[in-house]
Design an enzyme around this catalytic site. Structure first.
Site, PDB file in Angstrom:
ATOM      1  N   LYS A  54     -50.878 -67.284   5.897  1.00  0.00           N
ATOM      2  CA  LYS A  54     -49.425 -67.092   5.818  1.00  0.00           C
ATOM      3  C   LYS A  54     -48.707 -68.416   6.045  1.00  0.00           C
ATOM      4  O   LYS A  54     -47.783 -68.775   5.304  1.00  0.00           O
ATOM      5  CB  LYS A  54     -48.969 -66.052   6.861  1.00  0.00           C
ATOM      6  N   GLN A  98     -48.187 -60.494  14.285  1.00  0.00           N
ATOM      7  CA  GLN A  98     -49.444 -60.076  13.653  1.00  0.00           C
ATOM      8  C   GLN A  98     -50.062 -58.889  14.415  1.00  0.00           C
ATOM      9  O   GLN A  98     -50.253 -58.955  15.623  1.00  0.00           O
ATOM     10  CB  GLN A  98     -50.418 -61.262  13.631  1.00  0.00           C
ATOM     11  N   ASP A 121     -41.694 -57.778   8.024  1.00  0.00           N
ATOM     12  CA  ASP A 121     -42.775 -56.810   7.790  1.00  0.00           C
ATOM     13  C   ASP A 121     -42.202 -55.429   7.453  1.00  0.00           C
ATOM     14  O   ASP A 121     -42.920 -54.549   6.964  1.00  0.00           O
ATOM     15  CB  ASP A 121     -43.650 -56.689   9.051  1.00  0.00           C
TER      16      ASP A 121
END
Ligand code: NAP
Length: 300
Positions: A54, A98, A121
């Site tokens: 990422k 994460q 997200d």
């Protein structure tokens, strides 16, 4: 094999190119550089690989990447304090924590402490609610990537029968909402669904997000249907040598490709689209935060 292969790797490259173009314009015309902060708690090897990837792709499209690596025993209070700092940092337009988090941390609490406008997200309950009510939201990356590929392949999805296998909060449910938003007739199947083969057989669009290697065989698929395989499963591959493994999806590719109209491969289908959509969400969040027109085609 008759199905057209939907090349997620190539499609993701076009999404990243679009994002990079928009980032360059934001820098030049508005003196703004979008920034993505990624928070990793602990040393889970798979999470470390994702976070590295990422960060690399964020920089490649010209955005700022801020990586925060915290010890596995970081307290909830310290993690929430970091999120609060990132929420209030004007240089940070997207925040991603994460998952999975170590067991002592409450994932729901942590995710819901992210400013919804920076929740790239799309897991914050506000974004889930906005998506469910058809309002502008941050859309979860994996289903957004699936939607982009479906729109690209079909143009309009209106009136199509779609079956989503899997009802997780990160893939199945938001995928179903997105398909409904595009006027599909949507069925969500799960482990208690009766006669799954018959349910799948009705579908013009099948999205498999189960986590069971090659569970969906070709004889479940309607002739000409479009199959989006979200699954990523590692299985033994003795044919490649002792101890070797390979990645497969939730769909049995060979038999499904023989009847489907189009299909995503694993690897090289949905997977590469996920990070591309994270970058797309970050640029969208940056435009919204600054009251600027958001790029077309990069969100739902
Ligand atoms: P998950 O949270 O484990 O959810 C799996 C879903 O599949 C559940 O809703 C479960 O039903 C359903 N299911 C399990 N067995 C079934 C069966 N025999 N028949 C019908 N439904 C069944 O998984 P997830 O996080 O959504 O991930 C699904 C897959 O996508 C995994 O392989 C994961 O690695 C992959 N994935 C890929 C990406 C990407 O970037 N490509 C991103 C995220 C996930 P119940 O609810 O009834 O238990």
């Amino acid at each position: 094999m008759s199905a057209q292969i939907i090349d997620g790797k190539a499609f993701a490259a076009t999404v990243r190119e679009k994002v990079a173009g928009h980032v360059a314009r934001l820098k030049e015309e508005n003196d703004i550089t979008p920034g993505l902060a990624v928070v990793l708690v602990g040393e889970d090897p798979a999470s470390q690989v994702y976070v590295r990837s990422k960060g690399k792709q964020t920089v490649e499209v010209g955005m700022n990447s801020y990586e925060h690596k915290l010890d596995v025993d970081t307290s909830e209070a310290d993690l929430l304090a970091l999120i609060d700092k990132l929420n209030n940092d004007p240089e940070v337009h997207g925040i991603l924590v994460q998952l999975p988090l170590p067991g002592h941390l409450n994932e729901d609490l942590v995710i819901n402490s992210i400013d919804p406008a920076k929740d790239v997200d799309g897991f914050h309950i506000s974004n889930v609610g906005l998506l469910g009510t058809g309002q502008k939201s941050m859309v979860p990356c994996t289903p957004l990537g699936c939607l982009m590929m479906l729109r690209d392949h079909h143009g309009s999805l209106s009136g199509m029968d779609a079956v989503v296998i899997g009802r997780s909060n990160i893939v199945g449910k938001p995928m179903a909402q997105l398909l409904l938003g595009d006027s599909c007739t949507v069925t969500i199947a799960h482990s208690r669904t009766k006669d799954l083969p018959e349910v799948v057989k009705r579908a013009d669009i099948v999205v498999a997000a189960v986590g069971r290697p090659e569970m969906v065989p070709g004889d479940w698929i309607k002739e000409g249907a479009t199959v989006i395989d979200v699954g990523i499963n590692r299985i033994d591959a003795p044919e490649k040598g002792e101890g070797k493994t390979r990645l497969v999806g939730d769909v049995h590719f060979e038999s499904a490709a023989a009847v489907a109209g189009a299909i995503t491969p694993v690897p090289g289908g949905v997977g590469p689209m996920t990070i591309a959509c994270l970058l797309a969400n970050t640029v969208t969040a940056c435009c919204r935060a600054n009251g600027l027109a958001e790029p077309e085609g990069l969100t739902a």
